[in-house]
Scaffold this motif. Structure first.
Motif, PDB file in Angstrom:
ATOM      1  N   THR A  24      -0.478   5.759   6.815  1.00 11.00           N
ATOM      2  CA  THR A  24       0.618   6.633   7.227  1.00 11.00           C
ATOM      3  C   THR A  24       0.078   7.840   7.985  1.00 11.00           C
ATOM      4  OG1 THR A  24       2.567   7.839   6.484  1.00 11.00           O
ATOM      5  CG2 THR A  24       0.619   8.014   5.108  1.00 11.00           C
ATOM      6  N   HIS A  25       0.932   8.457   8.770  1.00 10.44           N
ATOM      7  CA  HIS A  25       0.575   9.768   9.293  1.00 10.44           C
ATOM      8  C   HIS A  25       1.486  10.829   8.683  1.00 10.44           C
ATOM      9  CE1 HIS A  25       3.401   7.941  12.207  1.00 10.44           C
ATOM     10  NE2 HIS A  25       3.982   9.092  12.062  1.00 10.44           N
ATOM     11  N   LYS A  81      -6.006   2.676  12.464  1.00 10.24           N
ATOM     12  CA  LYS A  81      -5.427   2.250  11.181  1.00 10.24           C
ATOM     13  C   LYS A  81      -4.935   0.805  11.240  1.00 10.24           C
ATOM     14  CE  LYS A  81      -2.116   5.423  10.808  1.00 10.24           C
ATOM     15  NZ  LYS A  81      -2.168   6.326  11.970  1.00 10.24           N
ATOM     16  N   THR A  82      -4.108   0.524  12.235  1.00  5.81           N
ATOM     17  CA  THR A  82      -3.509  -0.808  12.300  1.00  5.81           C
ATOM     18  C   THR A  82      -4.549  -1.871  12.643  1.00  5.81           C
ATOM     19  OG1 THR A  82      -1.335   0.102  12.778  1.00  5.81           O
ATOM     20  CG2 THR A  82      -1.685  -2.190  13.393  1.00  5.81           C
ATOM     21  N   ASP A 119      -2.372  17.245   3.041  1.00  2.70           N
ATOM     22  CA  ASP A 119      -1.713  17.419   4.334  1.00  2.70           C
ATOM     23  C   ASP A 119      -2.321  18.588   5.110  1.00  2.70           C
ATOM     24  OD1 ASP A 119       0.275  16.829   6.265  1.00  2.70           O
ATOM     25  OD2 ASP A 119       1.469  18.508   5.525  1.00  2.70           O
ATOM     26  N   GLU A 120      -2.554  19.704   4.403  1.00  2.00           N
ATOM     27  CA  GLU A 120      -3.133  20.876   5.074  1.00  2.00           C
ATOM     28  C   GLU A 120      -4.542  20.577   5.577  1.00  2.00           C
ATOM     29  OE1 GLU A 120      -1.044  24.633   2.794  1.00  2.00           O
ATOM     30  OE2 GLU A 120      -2.533  23.455   1.741  1.00  2.00           O
ATOM     31  N   LEU A 121      -5.322  19.880   4.747  1.00  2.00           N
ATOM     32  CA  LEU A 121      -6.679  19.535   5.163  1.00  2.00           C
ATOM     33  C   LEU A 121      -6.649  18.607   6.370  1.00  2.00           C
ATOM     34  CD1 LEU A 121      -9.725  19.775   4.518  1.00  2.00           C
ATOM     35  CD2 LEU A 121      -9.499  17.666   3.219  1.00  2.00           C
ATOM     36  N   LEU A 174      -4.593   5.535   3.809  1.00  2.00           N
ATOM     37  CA  LEU A 174      -5.364   5.383   5.042  1.00  2.00           C
ATOM     38  C   LEU A 174      -4.681   6.280   6.061  1.00  2.00           C
ATOM     39  CD1 LEU A 174      -7.567   3.874   6.649  1.00  2.00           C
ATOM     40  CD2 LEU A 174      -5.889   2.100   7.116  1.00  2.00           C
ATOM     41  N   LEU A 175      -5.287   7.431   6.311  1.00  2.00           N
ATOM     42  CA  LEU A 175      -4.611   8.456   7.091  1.00  2.00           C
ATOM     43  C   LEU A 175      -5.320   8.696   8.413  1.00  2.00           C
ATOM     44  CD1 LEU A 175      -4.200  11.059   4.190  1.00  2.00           C
ATOM     45  CD2 LEU A 175      -2.779   9.086   4.666  1.00  2.00           C
TER      46      LEU A 175
END
Lengths: 119, 233
Positions: B185-186, B44-45, B224-226, B36-37
């Protein structure tokens, strides 16, 4: 076995290829028992489902076989694994020559560089 | 494969402000590790707290294995909050007993043996442990349950790279194949290899819901790049 995975590309085919390379290089002998899916997942730092999918594809291609309740084994016939290794080598070689071509070097010149590097 | 989590048109509004969640529709099946990004403040929380019954939705509903959040679902969901709720004066043994009292699916022997491997002994008090070790204790407690859905809120925030590897291998080693793991997470590059699927959350909306290998295939880049592209400002 050292796992080097590139996150820019799907991981499943990379696991598939690296198992093939391991077999082709004799790191896994024909009939040898491999690590479990979960062990490979932990060692490579990937999701167990990804490893499972790769192993199943390897089984379908006759490179691995599974024994219910026991685990995964390298197949007796390594021809297919060696074929995959040949394909990887061909791809990497082509990529190298393409990069050199972009730098303006003809294949003949590149071959000289390779020869020099070898010595 | 069965559906473990379902969200239908989920909306959460705090007071008269903007919606923290803006109509989330979601279905998670068993046997997957899902990321869940989203950046800070994306919801998120809030989503995680609704799944755990700590907040009630303004509109829409959440179903966990077919049940609305409540007493029944606490038996099914193992939740790692983003901050610890354990009393720092407690000893490890007391905390393990406490968990065993609360959750029938908790395996105290498994928890103690995982702690033992980190040289964390039953008679130690939580407050004597380092920050990283405290976080590992919380993760071990949660992963020692035999839950249907694991919800981990920022499990790798603030840990060093070695601890991060420990966290990742603890998750892989302990979730059972019938369960689903939802990890918020981020810090995507640290965790993307273990994900099956990702949800990108942006201002309360799911803007992407895709399997990670599809992302790599379609875009030729890492998750991550996306992510950095989608959330560029």
């Amino acid at each position: 076995m050292v796992w080097t995975l590139n996150k820019k590309h799907p991981l499943c085919p990379q696991i598939y290829e690296q198992i093939c390379v391991g077999i082709a290089k004799g790191e896994f002998q024909p009939g040898e028992r491999l690590m479990s899916v979960r062990e490979v997942a932990v060692a490579a730092g990937v999701n167990p489902n990804t490893v499972q999918k790769a192993f199943e594809a390897l089984e379908q291609d006759g490179i691995l076989h599974s024994v219910r309740g026991s685990g995964w084994y390298a197949g007796e016939d390594t021809a297919k694994a060696r074929e995959v290794l040949q394909k990887i080598i061909a791809e990497k070689t082509a990529a190298y020559f393409n990069e050199m071509d972009a730098l303006g070097l003809a294949p003949e010149a590149v071959k000289l560089y390779v020869k020099e590097w070898n010595q | 494969m069965s559906e473990v989590l379902r969200c239908e048109n989920l909306v959460k509004r705090y007071g008269n402000q903007l919606n923290a969640l803006n109509g989330i529709n979601l279905s998670l099946e068993s046997g997957k590790i899902v990321g869940l990004l989203g950046p800070n403040g994306s919801g998120k929380t809030t989503l995680i707290k609704i799944i755990n019954g700590l907040l009630t939705p303004t509109l829409g509903k959440v179903l966990i294995d077919g049940h609305e959040p409540g007493v029944e679902t606490k038996k099914l969901v193992a939740y790692l909050p983003d901050n610890s709720y354990l009393n720092s004066w407690m000893t490890i043994q007391q905390i393990v007993d406490y968990f065993a009292d609360f959750y029938a699916d908790f395996r105290p022997d498994l928890a103690l043996s995982m702690l033992e491997r980190l040289d964390i002994r039953p008679n130690m008090r939580l407050k004597t442990l380092s920050k990283g070790n405290k976080e590992k204790v919380c993760l071990i407690l949660v992963m020692s349950r035999n839950a249907k859905l694991y919800v981990l809120d920022e499990p790798i925030a603030g840990v060093d790279p070695a601890a991060r590897d420990y966290v990742i291998s603890t998750i892989i080693n302990n979730y059972n194949p019938d369960a689903t793991v939802l990890i918020s997470t981020h810090l995507i590059s640290d965790i993307e290899e273990i994900l099956d699927r990702v949800l990108f959350l942006k201002s309360g909306n799911i803007v992407l819901d895709q399997s990670v290998d599809e992302i790599r295939e379609e875009h030729g880049k890492s998750v991550d790049e996306l992510f950095r592209e989608v959330f560029r400002w």
